[in-house]
Write a protein that holds these residues in place. Structure first.
Motif, short mmCIF file in Angstrom:
data_model
loop_
_atom_site.label_atom_id
_atom_site.label_comp_id
_atom_site.label_asym_id
_atom_site.label_seq_id
_atom_site.Cartn_x
_atom_site.Cartn_y
_atom_site.Cartn_z
N MET A 25 0.99 -1.15 0.16
CA MET A 25 -0.01 -0.10 -0.06
C MET A 25 0.86 1.16 -0.15
SD MET A 25 -3.08 -1.15 2.59
CE MET A 25 -2.09 -1.92 3.75
N GLU A 26 0.58 1.90 -1.10
CA GLU A 26 1.32 3.20 -1.04
C GLU A 26 0.70 4.45 -0.16
OE1 GLU A 26 4.28 3.47 -2.35
OE2 GLU A 26 4.36 1.51 -3.29
N VAL A 27 0.94 4.50 1.17
CA VAL A 27 0.18 5.38 1.85
C VAL A 27 1.32 6.16 2.69
CG1 VAL A 27 -0.30 3.74 3.63
CG2 VAL A 27 -1.54 5.75 3.55
N GLU A 28 1.26 7.32 2.91
CA GLU A 28 2.25 8.12 3.60
C GLU A 28 1.99 7.81 5.11
OE1 GLU A 28 5.63 10.24 4.22
OE2 GLU A 28 4.52 9.73 2.29
N PRO A 29 3.11 7.02 5.96
CA PRO A 29 2.86 6.85 7.24
C PRO A 29 2.32 8.06 8.13
CG PRO A 29 4.75 5.87 6.47
CD PRO A 29 4.73 6.64 5.39
N LYS A 30 1.61 7.60 9.22
CA LYS A 30 0.96 8.86 10.09
C LYS A 30 1.69 8.77 11.11
CE LYS A 30 -3.04 8.73 11.92
NZ LYS A 30 -2.73 8.95 13.34
N ASP A 31 1.89 9.99 11.58
CA ASP A 31 2.37 10.25 13.13
C ASP A 31 1.49 9.47 14.02
OD1 ASP A 31 4.60 11.73 12.13
OD2 ASP A 31 3.60 13.55 12.26
N ILE A 32 2.00 8.61 14.83
CA ILE A 32 1.22 7.91 15.89
C ILE A 32 1.82 8.28 17.29
CG2 ILE A 32 0.30 6.38 14.53
CD1 ILE A 32 2.74 4.39 15.11
N SER A 33 0.83 8.22 18.17
CA SER A 33 1.34 8.75 19.50
C SER A 33 0.94 7.98 20.56
CB SER A 33 0.49 10.19 19.70
OG SER A 33 -0.59 9.92 19.69
N PHE A 34 0.97 6.34 20.03
CA PHE A 34 0.85 5.38 21.03
C PHE A 34 1.98 5.40 22.17
CE2 PHE A 34 -1.54 3.86 17.30
CZ PHE A 34 -2.86 4.05 17.88
N TYR A 35 1.54 5.11 23.25
CA TYR A 35 2.84 5.08 24.28
C TYR A 35 3.36 3.98 24.08
CZ TYR A 35 0.53 1.66 27.27
OH TYR A 35 -0.54 0.63 27.71
N ASP A 36 3.17 2.74 23.47
CA ASP A 36 3.78 1.61 23.23
C ASP A 36 4.18 1.41 22.03
OD1 ASP A 36 1.11 1.19 22.28
OD2 ASP A 36 0.62 -0.35 23.60
N VAL A 37 4.14 2.48 21.11
CA VAL A 37 5.10 2.43 19.97
C VAL A 37 5.87 3.21 19.68
CG1 VAL A 37 4.61 2.25 17.43
CG2 VAL A 37 2.89 1.48 18.78
#
Length: 286
Positions: free
Chosen positions: A156-168
């Motif tokens: 999938m050609e999708v721009e990774p999003k900024d994620i704010s999970f404390y465990d990632v």
């Protein structure tokens, strides 16, 4: 006083052949050297700036992409949905990687029910063994492992999003895969704060991921009035139609006695088998 002609040194040289501090020639040399260094620095800066500009333009040209989109699936949403472009692998894309999976994984012989599926994804470079010569088909699939398999399978050609999970965290090997799955709407956090990357993925969760991807391909999932598995009442509401659709499409099977066991942890072999069936159904292996 030494004879300059006899020693062969100019007035600006010291006895070691270097330029004397304070001499005319020394001052001119230092001035020339400073100008030369400044010229080099300016040239290097122009080269770096030109390269950065070209890179930025290239990134802007390749970003985005067409394809299906829209708000997808159940669970806790982690961001806005984006347009997702899916690259369908060609039939001979990985011919040079073809190898005998029986030799590669001693625990997946040809007699194993998932042999063909394991071989296929191994050839595509999607899956690997967990140790030398072992695939560990009965090991439980984790959420971060599922994110990687989906990312590599469907490209999938999708721009990774900024994620704010404390465990990632960005230093995790699975970070970019999780970020892509969240951006595409295929996976969500178990809450606003947590993704639970090491948590087991159960059978109904995997089915839900597959049907979310089917929606990316603009496939409508029917709303069924009845469900054929004997343990349909045990299937979560968000996954009931997904399970029935994949069963009707002969992508998933029960575990015996017409049961699906939706809450049972999904093994690596089960996941590979379901994903391969999905890819064949939607023409990814043509």
């Amino acid at each position: 006083m030494r004879d300059v002609k006899a020693t062969g040194r100019s007035r600006g040289e010291n006895e070691n052949g270097g330029i004397r501090v304070g001499s005319r020639l020394g001052k001119k040399g230092r001035l020339c050297r400073k100008m030369f260094v400044r010229l080099l620095c300016l040239t290097a800066a122009m080269v770096v700036l030109g390269s950065f500009t070209a890179f930025a333009r290239a990134g802007g040209a390749s970003g985005g992409g067409g394809g299906g989109g829209g708000s997808i699936g159940g669970g806790k949403k982690t961001g806005t949905s984006q347009l997702v472009e899916v690259a369908v692998p060609s039939a001979n894309e990985n011919e040079d990687k073809d190898e005998n999976v029986e030799k590669s994984f001693s625990d997946v012989p040809k007699s194993h029910w998932a042999y063909d599926a394991v071989k296929e994804l191994c050839v595509k470079g999607v899956i690997e063994g967990k140790s030398e010569g072992l695939f560990c088909p009965d090991d439980i699939l984790t959420r971060e492992e599922a994110a990687k398999i989906f990312s590599l399978c469907f490209k999938m050609e999708v721009e990774p999003k900024d994620i704010s999970f404390y465990d990632v965290h960005e230093d995790m090997w699975s970070y970019r895969y999780i970020a892509k799955m969240c951006a595409a709407g295929i996976m969500n956090g178990v809450s606003d704060e947590s993704f639970a990357p090491y948590e087991e993925l159960n059978r109904e969760m995997l089915v839900a991921m597959l049907t979310r991807f089917a929606k990316v391909l603009k496939t409508e999932i029917p709303e069924y009035e009845s469900y054929s598995f004997a343990d349909a009442d045990d299937i979560s509401g968000y996954a009931k139609d997904s399970v029935e659709f994949l069963k009707e499409s002969e992508i998933v099977n029960g575990t015996g006695d017409n049961r699906f066991e939706p809450k049972a942890a999904c093994t690596r072999a089960e996941a590979v088998k379901m994903i391969c069936g999905f890819m064949k159904y939607f023409g990814f292996n043509q």
